[in-house]
Enzyme design. Structure first.
Site, PDB file in Angstrom:
ATOM      1  N   LYS A 194       0.829  -1.207   0.000  1.00 55.28           N
ATOM      2  CA  LYS A 194       0.000   0.000   0.000  1.00 55.28           C
ATOM      3  C   LYS A 194       0.867   1.262   0.000  1.00 55.28           C
ATOM      4  O   LYS A 194       2.080   1.181   0.163  1.00 55.28           O
ATOM      5  CB  LYS A 194      -0.956  -0.038   1.191  1.00 55.28           C
ATOM      6  CG  LYS A 194      -1.869  -1.281   1.213  1.00 55.28           C
ATOM      7  CD  LYS A 194      -2.676  -1.413  -0.049  1.00 55.28           C
ATOM      8  CE  LYS A 194      -3.776  -2.447  -0.090  1.00 55.28           C
ATOM      9  NZ  LYS A 194      -3.656  -3.734   0.494  1.00 55.28           N
TER      10      LYS A 194
HETATM   11  C1  LIG Z   1      -4.951  -4.627   0.924  1.00 53.82           C
HETATM   12  C2  LIG Z   1      -6.412  -4.646   0.815  1.00 53.82           C
HETATM   13  C3  LIG Z   1      -7.242  -5.103   1.852  1.00 53.82           C
HETATM   14  C4  LIG Z   1      -6.743  -5.814   3.079  1.00 53.82           C
HETATM   15  O1  LIG Z   1      -5.712  -5.256   3.722  1.00 53.82           O
HETATM   16  P1  LIG Z   1      -4.760  -6.151   4.649  1.00 53.82           P
HETATM   17  O2  LIG Z   1      -4.070  -5.083   5.432  1.00 53.82           O
HETATM   18  O3  LIG Z   1      -3.864  -6.913   3.751  1.00 53.82           O
HETATM   19  O4  LIG Z   1      -5.617  -7.003   5.498  1.00 53.82           O
HETATM   20  C5  LIG Z   1      -8.608  -5.000   1.695  1.00 53.82           C
HETATM   21  N1  LIG Z   1      -9.159  -4.487   0.598  1.00 53.82           N
HETATM   22  C6  LIG Z   1      -8.409  -4.044  -0.432  1.00 53.82           C
HETATM   23  C7  LIG Z   1      -9.092  -3.467  -1.616  1.00 53.82           C
HETATM   24  C8  LIG Z   1      -7.015  -4.123  -0.363  1.00 53.82           C
HETATM   25  O5  LIG Z   1      -6.286  -3.713  -1.402  1.00 53.82           O
END
Ligand SMILES: *Cc1c(COP(=O)(O)O)cnc(C)c1O
Length: 391
Positions: A194
């Site tokens: 992210k």
């Molecule tokens: C990364 C992501 C998540 C989940 O995040 P985590 O921190 O990996 O649990 C949920 N929804 C979307 C669209 C994502 O890209």
């Protein structure tokens, strides 16, 4: 057999990942300090990260967790969503988005995407609302924000809660306002892919201190402490707290958010400049919405022209890999996974999400990349597609 002659070293381009976090030395030194401090799990760094995130979100209550998945599950629990309830969401997302609905015992109701934005088609949402509907989980795919005005008007009209899956949208804005600074529940992820990271982690923006208190209970075994030795448990909580080590990484990332977003925008503009060249038009690639004002450019995704290619996406990805470039497939349509098919969904239910699910291709985009990297990617992709294009 004799050993092969020693290979003469030849210059190679370092392999280009599709994403990569940027962590500065000050943050690394800060992590070392936390490790030496004697306090490793949730403590002062978590409090400081929550305070900084709250400030970023216009003073709204924010709590941090060990993922951007449990944040959504907890939001649904706080909203009272459970068995017998329906939650409307997008079939084109990371599977966490709908898994959390199943986790709380409710039923996901998928609505097809808008093929241009690749986000939940809000025009189709209203028709999917039933007396059992309790919430909507919109997803800002690649950081492109879902129309918040329309979303919140719809939710208000039908008295629905909104859990924004803004996992990919930290740093994005809507009409000049930061995602997270307004709305109902907003969930962010700080997974290493992210735009900012806490290694693993997430944050939930809430509406009141009362909701924040509930979130703290769901975060850690339902425990409420008081006085010197007071402890009470009134609900079933999990183990979702973030460590101070992880929080310190986040505190070192936050000051770079604007600079990361700017860099991503610059690289996205470069992708557009190169991919819009007249000689590339014939490739028939579908480009993302060129939103340079609001998107944080979490990903740069093209959609391959399935009808005109003699090969599948996997072959294109393999050839890109051989050219030293990683690409991604974010994401296969959720309703076609076995878990979901068993519950009745089938191919053909959501044609736009299915087409994107088969053909969407994530190209490398991260702050440490250069414009030369972008042109390397575009040249490689153009050559590979040209070779497989059927007239
Ligand atoms: C990364 C992501 C998540 C989940 O995040 P985590 O921190 O990996 O649990 C949920 N929804 C979307 C669209 C994502 O890209």
């Amino acid at each position: 057999m004799s050993a092969p002659p020693a290979a003469t070293p030849k210059p190679v381009l370092p392999f280009l990942p599709f994403t990569r976090p940027t962590i500065d030395d000050e943050t690394i030194a800060g992590v070392v300090e936390v490790l030496k401090s004697g306090w490793l799990t949730s403590g002062p760094q978590v409090k400081a990260l929550e305070a900084s995130l709250s400030e970023y979100c216009g003073g709204r209550p924010v709590r941090v967790f060990n993922s951007g998945t449990c944040t959504m599950e907890i939001a649904l629990r706080i909203a009272g969503v459970g068995p017998g309830h329906e939650v409307i969401t997008s079939p084109l997302s990371w599977v966490a988005t709908s898994n959390v609905v199943l986790e709380v015992g409710a039923r996901p109701v998928f609505v097809d995407i808008d093929p241009v934005t690749r986000n939940l088609d809000l025009a189709r949402v209203e028709a999917a609302i039933t007396p059992a509907t309790r919430a909507i989980i919109p997803v800002d795919l690649a950081g492109l924000p879902v129309d918040r005005d329309r979303l919140h008007a719809l939710a208000q009209k039908h008295r629905l809660r909104v859990v924004e899956d803004a996992a990919q949208a930290f740093g994005s804005t809507w009409q000049g306002r930061r995602i997270g600074a307004f709305g109902d529940f907003v969930s962010f992820s700080f997974h290493p892919n992210k735009n900012i990271t806490t290694i693993e982690g997430g944050a939930l923006v809430l509406n009141s201190e009362a909701e924040a208190k509930l979130a703290e209970q769901y975060r850690l075994q339902g425990v409420v402490r008081s006085g010197q030795d007071g402890m009470e448990v009134e609900l079933v909580g999990g183990k979702f707290n973030l460590t101070d080590v992880a929080a310190r990484v986040g505190l070192g990332q936050l000051p770079h958010l604007e600079e990361f977003t700017e860099k991503r925008r610059t690289l996205a503009r470069e992708y557009f400049a190169l991919l819009r060249a007249p000689e590339l038009q014939r490739l028939g690639l579908r480009l993302p919405v060129p939103d340079f004002a609001q998107s944080n450019w979490h990903m740069f995704q093209v959609i391959l022209p399935e009808e005109r290619l003699g090969v599948k996406r996997a072959d294109v990805m393999a050839e890109m890999h051989a050219a030293g470039i990683a690409t991604g497939a974010h994401y296969p349509a959720i309703h076609l996974f076995a878990l979901y098919r068993r519950q009745g969904w089938k191919p053909g239910d959501f044609p736009h999400a299915e087409y994107a699910g088969r053909n969407i291709l994530t190209l490398p985009l991260f702050p440490a990349m250069t414009k030369d990297d972008v042109s390397h990617v575009v040249r490689a992709l153009a050559a590979i597609l040209s070779a497989h294009l059927q007239s």
